[in-house]
Design an enzyme around this catalytic site. Sequence first.
Site, short mmCIF file in Angstrom:
data_model
loop_
_atom_site.label_atom_id
_atom_site.label_comp_id
_atom_site.label_asym_id
_atom_site.label_seq_id
_atom_site.Cartn_x
_atom_site.Cartn_y
_atom_site.Cartn_z
N ASP A 328 57.58 28.86 -62.04
CA ASP A 328 57.87 27.42 -62.03
C ASP A 328 59.24 27.11 -61.43
O ASP A 328 60.14 27.96 -61.42
CB ASP A 328 57.84 26.87 -63.45
N ASP A 329 59.37 25.86 -60.99
CA ASP A 329 60.66 25.22 -60.65
C ASP A 329 61.24 25.57 -59.30
O ASP A 329 62.30 25.08 -58.94
CB ASP A 329 61.73 25.51 -61.72
N HIS A 379 54.28 20.92 -59.67
CA HIS A 379 55.05 20.86 -60.92
C HIS A 379 55.89 19.58 -60.98
O HIS A 379 56.91 19.54 -61.65
CB HIS A 379 55.95 22.10 -61.02
N HIS A 383 60.71 16.97 -62.23
CA HIS A 383 60.58 17.61 -63.54
C HIS A 383 60.82 16.68 -64.74
O HIS A 383 61.52 17.04 -65.69
CB HIS A 383 61.53 18.81 -63.63
N HIS A 470 60.04 31.86 -64.06
CA HIS A 470 60.68 30.87 -63.19
C HIS A 470 61.29 31.57 -61.98
O HIS A 470 62.01 32.57 -62.15
CB HIS A 470 61.77 30.10 -63.93
#
Length: 501
Positions: A328-329, A379, A383, A470
């Site tokens: 993620d991210d 995603h 965020h 991540h």
Amino acid sequence: MKYTHRKRRSAWIDVTFSIAIIALTVSAIYLISQTTKNEASSLPKKKQAAASVVIDTIDSNYPGIKIITATSNDAYIPFAIQYPQSLHSTFNEAISKYITIAKQNYLATMEENKKTSSEFTGELNISFETLSHHSGSYSFVLVNSSSTGAENGTTEIRSFHLNPETGESFTIADVLGRDPKNLEILSTLVREAIYNDPLLADYLFPEEVHIQTEPIWANFDNFAITDESLILYFDEYELAAGAVGPPIIAIPLSEINSLLSDRFQLLTEDTDEVEITKDPIKDENTAIPPKNTESSSNQGNSDTTEDGTAGSTEEVDNGIKQIALTFDDGPDPKVTIQILETLNKYDAKATFFMLGSRVEYYPEIAKKVQEAGHELGNHTWNHPDLTKAGVAKVRSEINETSSIIENVTGEKVTAFRPPYGAVNKTVRSQTNLPVVLWDVDTLDWKYRDPNQLLAHVKGATKDGSIILMHDIHQSTADGLDAVLAYLQTEGYTFVTVSELE
């Protein structure tokens, strides 16, 4: 003779005067040009700095509370900061003061690093969770994760408290009825919980544990209270080695109800209205996924049925053990590339849940993920917690991210992971993408330790697991090789979330 003499004298004076004029003119032009140049150079800098930071304000699901988000994709000193604001100035000032100091410390450290020609990219992420209590009181838990050098980053947790109607704050003394005897009992319970925590067992500093849990009000003032638990937060290195991050201890209210003031005592009836279960003590991407995790193949938990009860897995035992690695991210110009190299070494495919804002800044890295054959996931753009946003905000966060990923890579996204694992009917109604959460949380954001990454994978992974990591933390990239080597020896096949059976 006199006439001739005057003529020569006049010519000399004229020449001198002309030279003086020319010199003054040149000087004036030079000064004006320098002033203009300085003004011109200073103005763009101001505009550039302002343009690099995006500030967004939305209403939360909690009356009287707004969510402020400030993000910067600066290549050297990026940050993403999210914090609450209320109708009460005293609370707002306390929150703003904390955010300002944290940001200033981060920027100052990175500026010092720049002077030494350091090429290390910094990172500052501040997020928060709102924990409500039936008394009407809120606990706001801010998680400050920063990295300013080649060493592992740091994580700090700070809590703030508010009665939204009166604007008053409350302390642990208020929770315990200001009774020192109640504090002594709590002190003993917290010590026992610390020593009984298996994640802390090998890292504790016994003398510090004793000092930091003495029955002194200030020792317990970094806390949050919900209808189920009293949660205590301690600093990194305060009780234990930094490898475990900030220690967090949750004491069930059922164990201390007699210690609580009337305002905070347990309700006689369970009034739980939360649609999904979220872990109140962790920051982004650490929510506990609901048991009926949605995805294209119901892969969130292979041992649960649609109603969330335990189910048999015998019917899917085909002799092949599958695992889905998710990141993620990202993308990140350094970390993502290293992760891609490690995945290639083990011929492993993964799913990358990307932020649209980072794809915009690092399009070439997103393209490399696609070219390596990995699955592309959405995603959101910045965020946010989508369950606290309006329909228009939810739609834009998802759709703009899908659009930029497709424009950059030439490939459509095939899965969606909501930030914090927070999803409700409104969020689901704004996308046709399968919602994919996870069942193995490596806590790589918290520990920033390659060895901890492997420890969490070993302890929780099973056939059909979705592992959360991540691709913005260097420690994750450094620890991934050992994780893949272990999973490979255990007989797992690496697949994307859409391929997971």
